[in-house]
Scaffold this motif. Structure first.
Motif, PDB file in Angstrom:
ATOM      1  N   ILE A 104       0.846  -1.198   0.000  1.00 46.98           N
ATOM      2  CA  ILE A 104       0.000   0.000   0.000  1.00 46.98           C
ATOM      3  C   ILE A 104       0.879   1.244   0.000  1.00 46.98           C
ATOM      4  CG2 ILE A 104      -1.721   1.295   1.302  1.00 46.98           C
ATOM      5  CD1 ILE A 104      -2.743  -1.391   2.417  1.00 46.98           C
ATOM      6  N   ALA A 105       1.924   1.222   0.833  1.00 48.69           N
ATOM      7  CA  ALA A 105       2.850   2.358   0.888  1.00 48.69           C
ATOM      8  C   ALA A 105       3.560   2.544  -0.441  1.00 48.69           C
ATOM      9  CB  ALA A 105       3.860   2.155   2.012  1.00 48.69           C
ATOM     10  N   ALA A 106       3.934   1.426  -1.069  1.00 49.09           N
ATOM     11  CA  ALA A 106       4.620   1.510  -2.365  1.00 49.09           C
ATOM     12  C   ALA A 106       3.697   2.092  -3.436  1.00 49.09           C
ATOM     13  CB  ALA A 106       5.113   0.124  -2.775  1.00 49.09           C
ATOM     14  N   ALA A 107       2.449   1.673  -3.428  1.00 49.09           N
ATOM     15  CA  ALA A 107       1.484   2.201  -4.398  1.00 49.09           C
ATOM     16  C   ALA A 107       1.260   3.685  -4.174  1.00 49.09           C
ATOM     17  CB  ALA A 107       0.167   1.438  -4.282  1.00 49.09           C
ATOM     18  N   ASN A 108       1.199   4.095  -2.915  1.00 48.93           N
ATOM     19  CA  ASN A 108       1.004   5.513  -2.630  1.00 48.93           C
ATOM     20  C   ASN A 108       2.208   6.331  -3.070  1.00 48.93           C
ATOM     21  OD1 ASN A 108       1.223   7.833  -0.144  1.00 48.93           O
ATOM     22  ND2 ASN A 108      -0.703   7.664  -1.244  1.00 48.93           N
ATOM     23  N   ALA A 109       3.404   5.816  -2.856  1.00 48.06           N
ATOM     24  CA  ALA A 109       4.608   6.527  -3.300  1.00 48.06           C
ATOM     25  C   ALA A 109       4.592   6.723  -4.808  1.00 48.06           C
ATOM     26  CB  ALA A 109       5.855   5.762  -2.863  1.00 48.06           C
ATOM     27  N   ALA A 110       4.129   5.707  -5.536  1.00 46.86           N
ATOM     28  CA  ALA A 110       4.037   5.822  -6.994  1.00 46.86           C
ATOM     29  C   ALA A 110       2.992   6.854  -7.390  1.00 46.86           C
ATOM     30  CB  ALA A 110       3.707   4.461  -7.602  1.00 46.86           C
ATOM     31  N   ASP A 111       1.855   6.874  -6.677  1.00 48.71           N
ATOM     32  CA  ASP A 111       0.821   7.875  -6.962  1.00 48.71           C
ATOM     33  C   ASP A 111       1.355   9.286  -6.719  1.00 48.71           C
ATOM     34  OD1 ASP A 111      -1.324   6.371  -7.871  1.00 48.71           O
ATOM     35  OD2 ASP A 111      -2.146   6.036  -5.865  1.00 48.71           O
ATOM     36  N   VAL A 112       2.048   9.475  -5.610  1.00 50.16           N
ATOM     37  CA  VAL A 112       2.568  10.801  -5.265  1.00 50.16           C
ATOM     38  C   VAL A 112       3.585  11.255  -6.303  1.00 50.16           C
ATOM     39  CG1 VAL A 112       3.927  12.083  -3.577  1.00 50.16           C
ATOM     40  CG2 VAL A 112       2.118  10.543  -2.798  1.00 50.16           C
ATOM     41  N   ALA A 113       4.482  10.369  -6.708  1.00 51.97           N
ATOM     42  CA  ALA A 113       5.496  10.733  -7.697  1.00 51.97           C
ATOM     43  C   ALA A 113       4.848  11.115  -9.026  1.00 51.97           C
ATOM     44  CB  ALA A 113       6.468   9.572  -7.892  1.00 51.97           C
ATOM     45  N   ARG A 120       0.475  18.249  -9.975  1.00 51.06           N
ATOM     46  CA  ARG A 120      -0.745  18.140  -9.199  1.00 51.06           C
ATOM     47  C   ARG A 120      -0.441  18.317  -7.713  1.00 51.06           C
ATOM     48  NH1 ARG A 120      -5.745  17.717 -11.218  1.00 51.06           N
ATOM     49  NH2 ARG A 120      -6.296  15.919  -9.919  1.00 51.06           N
ATOM     50  N   SER A 121      -1.436  18.783  -6.974  1.00 47.39           N
ATOM     51  CA  SER A 121      -1.285  18.926  -5.533  1.00 47.39           C
ATOM     52  C   SER A 121      -1.179  17.551  -4.874  1.00 47.39           C
ATOM     53  CB  SER A 121      -2.480  19.680  -4.946  1.00 47.39           C
ATOM     54  OG  SER A 121      -2.419  19.667  -3.533  1.00 47.39           O
ATOM     55  N   THR A 122      -0.257  17.429  -3.942  1.00 47.28           N
ATOM     56  CA  THR A 122      -0.112  16.163  -3.204  1.00 47.28           C
ATOM     57  C   THR A 122      -0.357  16.348  -1.709  1.00 47.28           C
ATOM     58  OG1 THR A 122       2.278  16.506  -2.941  1.00 47.28           O
ATOM     59  CG2 THR A 122       1.546  15.281  -4.888  1.00 47.28           C
ATOM     60  N   THR A 123      -0.880  17.520  -1.325  1.00 50.64           N
ATOM     61  CA  THR A 123      -1.085  17.810   0.091  1.00 50.64           C
ATOM     62  C   THR A 123      -1.912  16.740   0.781  1.00 50.64           C
ATOM     63  OG1 THR A 123      -0.988  20.177  -0.372  1.00 50.64           O
ATOM     64  CG2 THR A 123      -1.978  19.524   1.710  1.00 50.64           C
ATOM     65  N   ARG A 124      -2.973  16.282   0.115  1.00 52.77           N
ATOM     66  CA  ARG A 124      -3.884  15.326   0.743  1.00 52.77           C
ATOM     67  C   ARG A 124      -3.677  13.902   0.236  1.00 52.77           C
ATOM     68  NH1 ARG A 124      -9.403  19.089   0.626  1.00 52.77           N
ATOM     69  NH2 ARG A 124      -8.315  21.050   0.922  1.00 52.77           N
ATOM     70  N   LEU A 125      -2.731  13.741  -0.679  1.00 51.16           N
ATOM     71  CA  LEU A 125      -2.510  12.442  -1.300  1.00 51.16           C
ATOM     72  C   LEU A 125      -1.524  11.579  -0.534  1.00 51.16           C
ATOM     73  CD1 LEU A 125      -2.815  10.467  -3.691  1.00 51.16           C
ATOM     74  CD2 LEU A 125      -1.121  11.840  -4.936  1.00 51.16           C
ATOM     75  N   VAL A 126      -0.561  12.205   0.109  1.00 50.01           N
ATOM     76  CA  VAL A 126       0.511  11.442   0.759  1.00 50.01           C
ATOM     77  C   VAL A 126      -0.039  10.670   1.960  1.00 50.01           C
ATOM     78  CG1 VAL A 126       2.739  11.574   1.903  1.00 50.01           C
ATOM     79  CG2 VAL A 126       2.205  13.157   0.040  1.00 50.01           C
TER      80      VAL A 126
END
Length: 504
Positions: A104-113, A120-126
């Motif tokens: 899940i953390a790896a998928a989120n890191a890919a989304d943020v990158a 795009r804003s990543t304030t609420r994505l991380v």
């Protein structure tokens, strides 16, 4: 009356007229006509004439998720509260398990990158450690919330028979939100009352959502014995999937949470389909410092209202003219302190009424402002017209706020009712009469006397929230602006007849 000849829509022609609103006409754009293929659908918003294109793939993805949730709702009548508790515990345990959480953390890191690459804003994505902990705590908190099914709300005794009003499960709840992964845990609160939920998340967070479903949500449903599909994801990245979801007439409630424009469109689609809507769009809190404000309390309130950018962050601050010489410097000091805590510079928008109270060097000093696409050199302060008081500043790391100087409290309330999203209002005053006047005159569902960030279901009520409704579209009927899973219920009526000879 002859039967209507209804044919499926298979092609569109550029310039083809489309009637909307009963007495107006718009036309099909050329690009839409070229893109449209059999199986696609059109939605014409009846208030604006906007033409929304819903491709067949998005329709299918939404329909599959609603199919699963509708089937699961039919089975939830046999699911007791202990099984729902087991689901929450299992979901929380899966998120707390480092091995299960790693993908899940790896998928989120890919989304943020990917989001950062697109500016795009990543304030609420991380998905931070704090967000993970809050998700786990929120899920476990649901086990302490009593189930609402079967709760007798009211009893009426009659000669020979008894009537009861009873709370019961509502149905399939559709939930569209943008890039906040923690909303998964919040929205699963609808299961507390025996409902089922369909999620559609923004494309920025779709990888994260898929990973949460695969490694935590679906295994928790299985472990608890809940029907598959009780919490289902619409696995499609486009906005059109949200339109398709909200246009499905099988929904009991459509919850839209995101930016103002996206929420407006989604709400219109749902309403046209006959679905009830809970809209959680435009945010931005307002604060008023009256002539009776305490300077220290005001400074603390401003500082605590700018710790991060969410919907209840301070967006507009009004200071009465009588105290402006004292309170505007206090406001600026608090704004700078909030920026310093984040290692950035602040951005200030100033109404002409406040221009004389802001040091001239703020308008001439250029500072790096942290934007979604990176740092941008901008003037530290800029003038803003009154007609833009409704703008919500979607800042990243640089606190951004508007300052106005007003004649008095009534002037501030006039501006609030005219320009704000009618959401959060904080009144800093030591005079109870000011607070009572604001309560009577302000069109705000949330009114406080200090920092604005208290407006949150879990923080204020100890219950994970689905969202916070503003009053931009009018007051809400029969419920609070804080929408929680436990509040999603219907009322059924049952009668027990004691005397077999009762009749009318």
């Amino acid at each position: 009356m002859p039967a209507m000849d209804v044919q499926p829509l298979s092609t569109l022609t550029p310039g083809q007229p489309l009637v909307f609103g009963g007495d107006r006409v718009t036309v099909v754009p050329e690009a839409l006509a070229e893109a449209f293929v059999p199986g696609d659908a059109l939605v014409v918003l009846q208030d604006t004439g906007e033409v929304l294109h819903v491709p067949a793939g998005d329709r299918a993805a939404a329909a599959a998720a609603v199919d699963a949730a509708a089937a699961a709702f039919g089975a939830m009548g046999d699911v007791d509260d202990s099984a729902v508790d087991a689901f929450y515990r299992s979901f929380a345990d899966h998120l707390a398990d480092d091995e299960r959480y790693a993908p899940i953390a790896a998928a989120n890191a890919a989304d943020v990158a990917a989001a950062r690459e697109r500016g795009r804003s990543t304030t609420r994505l991380v998905l931070t450690d704090r967000m993970r902990a809050d998700m786990i705590a929120g899920l476990r908190a649901w086990t302490d919330v009593p189930g609402t099914r079967g709760r007798v709300l009211e009893t009426s005794e009659h000669d020979g028979w008894t009537l009861e009003q009873v709370s019961d499960r509502l149905g399939v709840v559709a939930f569209v939100f943008e890039g906040r992964p923690n909303v998964f845990a919040d929205a699963c609160g609808v299961l507390r009352g025996g409902n089922t939920v369909v999620f559609r998340i923004g494309s920025d967070a779709l990888r994260t959502a898929r990973a949460i479903v695969e490694h935590a949500l679906d295994p928790a449903l299985t472990a608890a014995g809940l029907p598959p599909g009780a919490a289902a994801l619409v696995d499609a990245p486009s906005h059109a999937a949200g339109w398709a979801l909200f246009g499905d007439p099988r929904l009991a409630l459509a919850v839209a949470r995101g930016s103002g424009e996206a929420v407006r469109q989604l709400s219109a689609v749902a309403q046209q389909a006959g679905n009830d809507v809970s809209a959680h769009g435009t945010g931005g809190a307002w604060m008023v410092a009256t002539a009776a404000a305490d300077a220290d309390r005001f400074t603390a309130a401003v500082r605590a209202s700018l710790d991060r950018k969410v919907c209840n962050t301070l967006n507009v601050c009004c200071v009465v003219r009588e105290r402006a010489d004292e309170l505007v410097p206090a406001f600026l000091a608090a704004l700078d302190a909030a920026a310093e805590a984040r290692g950035t510079a602040a951005k200030l928008h100033v109404l002409p009424t406040a221009r004389a109270h802001v040091p001239a060097e703020r308008f001439s000093t250029v500072v790096p402002i942290a934007r979604a696409g990176g740092e941008v050199d901008e003037p530290q302060a800029e003038l803003l017209d009154e007609d833009r008081l409704g703008d919500e500043w979607e800042w990243e790391d640089s606190p951004e706020v508007t300052l106005a100087v007003v004649d008095d409290l009534d002037d501030a309330l006039r501006l609030f009712n005219a320009h704000s999203p009618r959401f959060v209002l904080s009144v800093l005053s030591e005079d109870p009469a000011d607070l009572e006047r604001a309560w009577q005159l302000a069109e705000a569902p949330y009114l406080g006397t200090g920092f604005t960030r208290w407006v949150d279901g879990q923080y204020a009520l100890g219950t994970p929230e689905l969202g916070l409704s503003n009053w931009e579209r009018g007051r809400l009927f029969g419920r609070s602006g804080i929408l929680s899973g436990a509040a999603i219920a219907t009322v059924r009526t049952r009668v027990v007849q004691h005397d077999p000879d009762v009749h009318r």
